[in-house]
Each structure stands twice: as structure tokens, then as C-alpha cells.
Design an enzyme around this catalytic site. Structure first.
Site, PDB file in Angstrom:
ATOM      1  N   GLY A  46       0.509  -0.801   0.185  1.00 20.70           N
ATOM      2  CA  GLY A  46      -0.437   0.014   0.551  1.00 20.70           C
ATOM      3  C   GLY A  46       0.790   0.986   0.429  1.00 20.70           C
ATOM      4  O   GLY A  46       1.775   1.385  -0.226  1.00 20.70           O
ATOM      5  N   SER A  51      -1.321  -9.864  -4.226  1.00 18.47           N
ATOM      6  CA  SER A  51      -0.004  -9.407  -4.134  1.00 18.47           C
ATOM      7  C   SER A  51       1.136 -10.180  -3.585  1.00 18.47           C
ATOM      8  O   SER A  51       2.421  -9.610  -4.476  1.00 18.47           O
ATOM      9  CB  SER A  51      -0.098  -8.207  -2.923  1.00 18.47           C
ATOM     10  OG  SER A  51      -0.689  -6.855  -3.755  1.00 18.47           O
ATOM     11  N   ARG A  68      -6.937   1.328  18.307  1.00 18.50           N
ATOM     12  CA  ARG A  68      -6.765   2.153  19.612  1.00 18.50           C
ATOM     13  C   ARG A  68      -7.474   2.770  20.496  1.00 18.50           C
ATOM     14  O   ARG A  68      -6.576   3.584  20.886  1.00 18.50           O
ATOM     15  CB  ARG A  68      -7.054   3.903  18.213  1.00 18.50           C
ATOM     16  CG  ARG A  68      -5.998   3.332  17.328  1.00 18.50           C
ATOM     17  CD  ARG A  68      -6.163   5.132  15.809  1.00 18.50           C
ATOM     18  NE  ARG A  68      -5.940   4.710  14.857  1.00 18.50           N
ATOM     19  CZ  ARG A  68      -5.674   5.538  13.693  1.00 18.50           C
ATOM     20  NH1 ARG A  68      -6.848   5.778  13.441  1.00 18.50           N
ATOM     21  NH2 ARG A  68      -5.217   5.125  12.221  1.00 18.50           N
ATOM     22  N   CYS A  75      -3.389   9.903  11.426  1.00 20.99           N
ATOM     23  CA  CYS A  75      -2.704  10.501  11.069  1.00 20.99           C
ATOM     24  C   CYS A  75      -2.562  12.529  11.627  1.00 20.99           C
ATOM     25  O   CYS A  75      -2.173  12.990  11.402  1.00 20.99           O
ATOM     26  CB  CYS A  75      -2.206  10.771   9.234  1.00 20.99           C
ATOM     27  SG  CYS A  75      -3.612  11.097   8.459  1.00 20.99           S
ATOM     28  N   SER A  96      -3.938  13.229  -0.081  1.00 16.46           N
ATOM     29  CA  SER A  96      -3.405  11.917   0.041  1.00 16.46           C
ATOM     30  C   SER A  96      -3.667  10.904   1.425  1.00 16.46           C
ATOM     31  O   SER A  96      -3.736   9.671   1.740  1.00 16.46           O
ATOM     32  CB  SER A  96      -1.747  11.643   0.080  1.00 16.46           C
ATOM     33  OG  SER A  96      -1.413  12.335   1.488  1.00 16.46           O
ATOM     34  N   HIS A  99      -0.248  17.203   6.345  1.00 18.29           N
ATOM     35  CA  HIS A  99      -1.955  17.816   7.015  1.00 18.29           C
ATOM     36  C   HIS A  99      -0.801  19.120   7.680  1.00 18.29           C
ATOM     37  O   HIS A  99       0.016  19.324   8.208  1.00 18.29           O
ATOM     38  CB  HIS A  99      -2.081  17.630   7.975  1.00 18.29           C
ATOM     39  CG  HIS A  99      -3.033  15.764   7.996  1.00 18.29           C
ATOM     40  ND1 HIS A  99      -3.239  15.721   5.888  1.00 18.29           N
ATOM     41  CD2 HIS A  99      -3.456  14.802   7.778  1.00 18.29           C
ATOM     42  CE1 HIS A  99      -4.669  15.090   5.852  1.00 18.29           C
ATOM     43  NE2 HIS A  99      -4.118  13.861   7.242  1.00 18.29           N
TER      44      HIS A  99
END
Lengths: 350, 350
Positions: free
Chosen positions: B14, B42, B101, B131, B161, B256
Site C-alpha cells: 500500500g 500481491s 486505538r 494522521c 493523500s 496535513h
């Protein structure tokens, strides 16, 4: 006084001036003569207003003879010199520069929020707030009237046309350089592609955001951030309101967006806030994320109202609301609000 | 335990996986075998890591045989299924999905802020924050250690992204349609040019900003906004911290940015905050507006640290600071922090 007042548009050939003429052609025609005034180098040009070609005359003392109301959109230093000259000749000046906005004897007016302030104008001058303040102030004025504002934390997403035609030209030129490339993934690659000339911005604005607008004030604040704080306080009549602002330029042509964290005197509910915003003049509530509905500049550009979306109550503070607001910075943010003030004054003539 | 640990990279093919391999090739080589794992389609592909070609193997229980530590970058539901399987085979899993998380038995770790939390992992799983949280948390952790955080108001300027390769492809395609045009000045003109296919975003993102990221949660909040609040609280060890967030997508490829209004227990000074940030590991202070110095995505992309600029004390609250922070969402925001956690765990093996 009776009869239709004579209006002068000073700075008629600029970007905001062009929108003023557009708005004068769209709004109910309450004016007698409309006189177009600009710098001597633009004198003699003809511009369309109300379906007619009108010749631009050069700025001079005599150009104000017979004028009742003048809308100024000129640089600060030109307004500083010429607004008092016009006012001394009996003209009511509605000024869109920063020159008089914080003057204690000059009202700072947003017709949906403090219309009565136009009546007290000992200098004969009324000021129009800056575009970033105007993006949020109509919605906040409506909420303040109900809940009582106690604090604002604001972040801006400002369009390049806030820096004039040079800002628009800079973004368009930069976009042509980065579109169709793989740029934006390595340190400095956009900057190298754009080169030294970043137009009126300190950094490239294509594929970028730039946390700066205006000039440097004390302690690291930008002039734009100070304007939002000082002008919001004056329009709302809250001279002690705590206001924290960070202004950021984004690659959008026209329409400013703001995130607003607004804290009120007591507990608020989203339901009541929604009712207020849904019926407030000059506000459109566009807020249904389940249906993908929230305002964005691409939809708001070219329209008159303040668009409000993403309305939520802060999860950890029952007295605070979160909003995302959009407004066309050339219309409500400049030409439209100026014209609305002029129309308020014109009503005194009927 | 002695010897060099064996590392597995799960999701090696990825976008974040690619950055993980890059980082493993750049950092000090502390690993024995590095095994690359991905979905069966993959398997057999060869990817470069540490200057060697390594063949990708298909995700299976046996793929974890002999593995000491695994870095996962896979969709939430894949992590939910496979992280416990790997952990049951004795692997320490460092997971970059949202699946674990907020689990009370899974530490959420940022090595500069709460490195000791890696030691208590009853499930054998350690989570990596999202992120947007990671963009600000290293700088805020340093300030919190000195001043004691009391409240956060955050607005994001998030790169495309963050929505994966589809987000980057969508912005690049849209930019090709709008560059060299006069679009962006009339209601809906950008939307019409872009057409119905706006990629992973609910609105066009070229010449626009979109106040939405993630999926819809209760009361109009987006999942991204909830992540920032919940994850910041957990990493900082402040489960009651008031956090108000609005997340906005901007036409930037990678990196960001956030504006942060941070309120602390007592009075703060910019001088002391500057000292803290100038010496905090993983932070670069880039803050001299007089010299045109502040971080922007165009300069920060591809770099590891959290960049902080526009540091000011709130004018109306001596306990609050304003900051503008930038961080590469694919590096510190994802692959780098995951690798740093894996390296912390690897130190236990020496």
C-alpha cells in the site's frame, strides 16, 4: 430631503468596483444619477451600470458636486485623503478601506447586525468591515442576539481574490505549472516549479496552504487577524470579546471559509441555533452531512448570503457551538455590504 | 531474548507500506529478517527494502511463524481479524488501523510523548494514532509536559493523500480540468467541470475546500473529528480534556496542517513555549513571520518532524497559545510513527 439620491462609485474600475456596478444593476433601482469616479488614468472609460454606458470621471473635489452618497473602494491612503474631502462637501461616504473602521466617530456597519449604527456618523463617514469578518458576522450576530457571545476561536480558509486580481493571476499561473505533474510529494518541489515569483503571497499557493494574510503586527500577529478581532468586537458591540484568529490562504479563487468555535453566556442547543440560522436574514443553513450537504466555496461563489454548515455543539462544553461558514468575499465580503449600507442611508432621502 | 528480531510488514504494497519500506531502508538497520506480507493477489511481487528485493508473501497464519514484531497497515476489518491471530502466535503487533486505538487494553503510542506505554500491552497489540492527531501531538505533548493542557480547539487543513491513492488521483485529475480555465468564479462552475466523479470526496477538491473527512458519527460529527479528540486524550493521558475539532480537506497532495488554540493550566509565555518547542525531539520551530518564515505543506512534505509556526499568545487569554503545525501525513502521520514504535519494542530484544 426628497427625490432620488445621487450615488457616486469611487474606485469603479477595480475588482470590487465591478461587482458594485453588477449589484447596482441587479438591485431595485433607488438611485437618481449614478456617477462613476476613478483615478485620472481611468477617466473617459465607459462602464455598464443599470443597462447604460456611463463615462468614468477623474477623482477631484468637483467630482462630488451634487452627490448625496458615495461608495468608496480604493486603497487605504486614498480613502484617508478623499473620504473627508467628500464628506466636507456634504456627501455621506460608505468606505470599504481599513482607514476609518476603528475610528471612534465612524460607525462600522453590517445591515443585518447593527443597522441603526448608520444614523450616528459625526464625520459623515460609515465604514464597511473587511471580508473575513463579514464571512462570519451575519450568522454570529443572529446567534449573539439569542445566546450572548462570550468567546470566539476562528480559523480562516481565505481565497486568493482577497489579495485582488494579482492574487487570482498568481494562483492561475501556478496551477498551470503544477497540473498534470507529479509535484507535491517532495520537499520544495512545488516551490522550485513555481519559481521566485509567488505573486502577492509569501509562498506558492497552488497545492499548498499559507498561514499568512496581510502585514506583520506586534507579537507575530498578522493585520488580517487583528482586523477580524477588532472589527467583530465593534460590529457586535462587544469591545472586550475574547477573539483568537489564525488566517490561512488556500488555493480557492473566490469565497472565504471559516471554522468558528463560538462560546456563549449559557447552555445552547443545536435545535435552537438551527431555528435561528434558518430564519436569519442573509443566512442560508446548509447542513445535512448524511446527505452530503455542507457549504463549500465551489457552490457559494457568486451568491449573496452567508452559508452555514457543520453546526454542532461542542462535545465537552454545552455553551459552545462549532460552525463552518462560507461567504463570497467580493460580494457580501465587500461590494454587497457596501451597497446595502448605501441603500440604508438612501432610505433617509425618501 | 537476544539477537536481531524478525520484522513483518503487513500491507507492504500500500501507499503507507511503501513509505514504511523507505523508512526501514533509511533508519539504522536493527532487524534480522524483514518479511513482507500482503493480500494473496500481491503475493509473489518483489519490493525493495534495505537495498534488496524481497518477495511478498500472502497473509496467512503461517506467514507469522518466527516473526517477533509486525507493523500492520491494512483496513480496519483486516486488522481486527488478523492482529489477534498474529498476537496469539507471539508476535507484537504495531497496528496503524483504527480497530484497536481506543481499546482499554491496547496502548496508543507516540514515542516522543508516551514511550513507556508500549510496555503494557496485555493483548500483544500496540496502536498507532491517526494522521491528523499525529500532526499536532508531538508539539502539544512537549507543551503539555511544561504547562499542563486544559483545552484544545483545532481546525484541520488535510491533504488528499489522507484518503489514499484514490484521493491523490482525484485531485490530480480535477486539477487538469480546472488549470488554464477561468473557473472558480461562478456558482457550481467547478462542480460542472469536474462532473459527478469526485473520487473519495463528497465535493470537488480542486479550487475548493471540503469540510468533511471520514464517515458520519452522532450529532453531525465526522469520524475523523472524533478520532482527533479521543486519540489526543488517550495519548496525552487526559481522558477528560475538552477538544473541539473541525476537519477540512484542502487541495494539497501530502502534509496535513492544523491551527491549534491550546489553553493551559496557568499563564504561558511565548518565550518559554519557543524554548520548549526549539528543543523538543521531533519538532522543528519555523517561526519568523518578519522573514516570511512559517511552515507550509510545500516545504514540509517528505520530512519527518512536526513543524510549528505562527506561535502567538492569545491576545485575550494569557493561558492560551495559537499555533500552526504541519506534518507529513504519510511519514510521521503513519509509517514513521509505526516504525518508531516497532523500534522501541525491538530494543527489548537486545
Amino acid at each position: 430631503m426628497t427625490g432620488r439620491p445621487t450615488l457616486a462609485v469611487v474606485g469603479a474600475t477595480g475588482a470590487v468596483g465591478a461587482v458594485m456596478l453588477q449589484i447596482l444593476s441587479q438591485h431595485a433601482d433607488i438611485w437618481g444619477e449614478i456617477r462613476l469616479i476613478a483615478s485620472p488614468r481611468s477617466a473617459g472609460r465607459k462602464l455598464a451600470v443599470r443597462g447604460e454606458e456611463v463615462e468614468v470621471v477623474a477623482l477631484s473635489e468637483e467630482a462630488f458636486d451634487g452627490v448625496d452618497i458615495a461608495m468608496f473602494d480604493v486603497p487605504d491612503e486614498v480613502a484617508e485623503q478623499w473620504a473627508p474631502i467628500a464628506a466636507a462637501r456634504g456627501v455621506v461616504v460608505v468606505d470599504n478601506s481599513a482607514a476609518f473602521r476603528l475610528h471612534p466617530e465612524v460607525p462600522l456597519v453590517v445591515p443585518e447586525v447593527n443597522p441603526h449604527a448608520v444614523r450616528t456618523r459625526p464625520r459623515g463617514i460609515i465604514a464597511n468591515p473587511n471580508c473575513t469578518t463579514l464571512t462570519m458576522i451575519v450568522a454570529l450576530g443572529a446567534l449573539h442576539a439569542e445566546f450572548g457571545l462570550r468567546e470566539l476561536v476562528v480559523s480562516s480558509y481565505q481565497a486568493v481574490s482577497g489579495a485582488g486580481r494579482a492574487g487570482v493571476d498568481a494562483l492561475r499561473a501556478q496551477l498551470s505549472l503544477v497540473a498534470g505533474t507529479e509535484l507535491g510529494t517532495k520537499p520544495g518541489d512545488v516551490r522550485r516549479a513555481v519559481g521566485e515569483d509567488t505573486g502577492p503571497f509569501p509562498e506558492p499557493v497552488a497545492l499548498n496552504v499559507v498561514p499568512w494574510a496581510g502585514s506583520l503586527r506586534e507579537d507575530g500577529w498578522s493585520s488580517e487577524e487583528m482586523k477580524v478581532r477588532d472589527e467583530a468586537r465593534k460590529v457586535l458591540g462587544l469591545p472586550q470579546l475574547p477573539v483568537a484568529v489564525t488566517c490561512v490562504r488556500v488555493p480557492v479563487i473566490t469565497t472565504h471559509s471559516l471554522t468558528v468555535h463560538a462560546r456563549f453566556q449559557g447552555e445552547v442547543t443545536v435545535d435552537r441555533a438551527r431555528e435561528i440560522l434558518a430564519t436569519a436574514p442573509g443566512v442560508v443553513l446548509c447542513d445535512d452531512p448524511a446527505a452530503g450537504e455542507f457549504p463549500t466555496p465551489a457552490d457559494v461563489v457568486g451568491t449573496d448570503p452567508t452559508w452555514v454548515g457543520r453546526l454542532r455543539r461542542a462535545l465537552d462544553d454545552p455553551t459552545a457551538l462549532e460552525l463552518f461558514v462560507c461567504g463570497d468575499n467580493l460580494r457580501k465580503g465587500a461590494a454587497l455590504n457596501t451597497a446595502q449600507i448605501a441603500e440604508l442611508v438612501a432610505a433617509e432621502f425618501s
